[in-house]
Scaffold this motif. Structure first.
Motif, PDB file in Angstrom:
ATOM      1  N   ARG A 239       1.200  15.192   1.805  1.00  0.00           N
ATOM      2  CA  ARG A 239      -0.151  15.325   1.283  1.00  0.00           C
ATOM      3  C   ARG A 239      -0.550  14.053   0.552  1.00  0.00           C
ATOM      4  NH1 ARG A 239       0.498  21.294  -1.209  1.00  0.00           N
ATOM      5  NH2 ARG A 239       0.654  22.372   0.767  1.00  0.00           N
TER       6      ARG A 239
ATOM      7  N   ASP B 236       3.222  23.199   7.153  1.00  0.00           N
ATOM      8  CA  ASP B 236       2.801  21.849   7.513  1.00  0.00           C
ATOM      9  C   ASP B 236       3.755  20.844   6.892  1.00  0.00           C
ATOM     10  OD1 ASP B 236       1.380  19.737   8.470  1.00  0.00           O
ATOM     11  OD2 ASP B 236      -0.301  19.951   7.067  1.00  0.00           O
ATOM     12  N   ASP B 237       4.370  20.004   7.721  1.00  0.00           N
ATOM     13  CA  ASP B 237       5.350  19.033   7.237  1.00  0.00           C
ATOM     14  C   ASP B 237       4.743  17.689   6.868  1.00  0.00           C
ATOM     15  OD1 ASP B 237       7.410  20.805   7.516  1.00  0.00           O
ATOM     16  OD2 ASP B 237       8.016  20.082   9.485  1.00  0.00           O
ATOM     17  N   ARG B 238       3.467  17.495   7.150  1.00  0.00           N
ATOM     18  CA  ARG B 238       2.854  16.206   6.836  1.00  0.00           C
ATOM     19  C   ARG B 238       2.745  16.028   5.328  1.00  0.00           C
ATOM     20  NH1 ARG B 238      -2.417  17.030  10.271  1.00  0.00           N
ATOM     21  NH2 ARG B 238      -2.035  19.028   9.333  1.00  0.00           N
TER      22      ARG B 238
ATOM     23  N   ARG C  64      -3.067  13.507  -5.471  1.00  0.00           N
ATOM     24  CA  ARG C  64      -4.268  14.002  -6.134  1.00  0.00           C
ATOM     25  C   ARG C  64      -4.815  12.936  -7.079  1.00  0.00           C
ATOM     26  NH1 ARG C  64      -3.432  20.235  -7.944  1.00  0.00           N
ATOM     27  NH2 ARG C  64      -3.176  21.073  -5.859  1.00  0.00           N
TER      28      ARG C  64
ATOM     29  N   PRO D 109      -0.393  31.522   4.988  1.00  0.00           N
ATOM     30  CA  PRO D 109      -1.229  30.334   5.210  1.00  0.00           C
ATOM     31  C   PRO D 109      -0.486  29.252   5.999  1.00  0.00           C
ATOM     32  CG  PRO D 109      -1.232  30.966   2.893  1.00  0.00           C
ATOM     33  CD  PRO D 109      -0.235  31.834   3.578  1.00  0.00           C
ATOM     34  N   GLY D 110      -1.207  28.623   6.906  1.00  0.00           N
ATOM     35  CA  GLY D 110      -0.612  27.596   7.757  1.00  0.00           C
ATOM     36  C   GLY D 110      -0.141  26.377   6.987  1.00  0.00           C
ATOM     37  N   ARG D 111      -0.723  26.116   5.816  1.00  0.00           N
ATOM     38  CA  ARG D 111      -0.325  24.932   5.052  1.00  0.00           C
ATOM     39  C   ARG D 111       1.100  25.049   4.530  1.00  0.00           C
ATOM     40  NH1 ARG D 111      -1.288  26.545  -0.383  1.00  0.00           N
ATOM     41  NH2 ARG D 111      -2.754  28.279  -0.409  1.00  0.00           N
ATOM     42  N   LEU D 112       1.640  26.269   4.462  1.00  0.00           N
ATOM     43  CA  LEU D 112       3.033  26.429   4.052  1.00  0.00           C
ATOM     44  C   LEU D 112       3.996  25.874   5.098  1.00  0.00           C
ATOM     45  CD1 LEU D 112       3.003  30.071   2.632  1.00  0.00           C
ATOM     46  CD2 LEU D 112       3.049  27.936   1.349  1.00  0.00           C
TER      47      LEU D 112
END
Length: 138
Positions: free
Chosen positions: A120, A116-118, A123, A111-114
């Motif tokens: 989050r 992603d350095d931005r 929650r 998955p691309g979210r792994l």
């Protein structure tokens, strides 16, 4: 989509060289200590593929894959004296050749979210009903 710039081209070339180095090391060392040599070489190929993808995305991973596959295929051929690094009759050679392709594909489908350095957004915390609230039973 990433624009083709000097930096992007340099990154792809560096990833291609990384793939060539990993393919060369793996092809030479995969039979060193059976079966652990091929396990270590496949782990190296996977880590390098993940590194290339984290570095500059799927474009760099494609460059890495080209360098890896070309170096493995060139070194799998018979040498000038007839010697081979990956004999046809040994299964461990096929594990290395096909396994290096498989671990590169696995790194590509993660998955691309792994990567992603931005940061989050935090929650939201669920609202809990406490006994003193308006919905509490008497």
């Amino acid at each position: 989509m990433q624009r083709l710039s000097a930096g992007a081209t340099g990154t792809v070339v560096a990833a291609l060289l990384l793939g060539a180095v990993v393919g060369t090391l793996g092809t030479v060392m995969h039979r060193s200590i059976e079966p652990w040599g091929v396990v270590v070489c496949l782990a190296l190929a996977f880590v390098a593929a993940v590194t290339a993808r984290a570095w500059a995305g799927l474009v760099a991973l494609a460059g890495y894959a080209v360098g890896l596959v070309v170096s493995v295929q060139v070194l799998s051929q018979s040498g000038p004296g007839g010697d081979v690094l990956v004999p046809d009759d040994q299964g461990i050679g096929w594990v290395w050749v096909l396994g290096s392709i498989v671990v590169t594909i696995v790194a590509g489908v993660l998955p691309g979210r792994l990567f992603d350095d931005r940061p989050r957004a935090p929650r939201p915390h669920p609202v809990s009903a406490d006994a003193d609230g308006p919905d509490a039973a008497p």
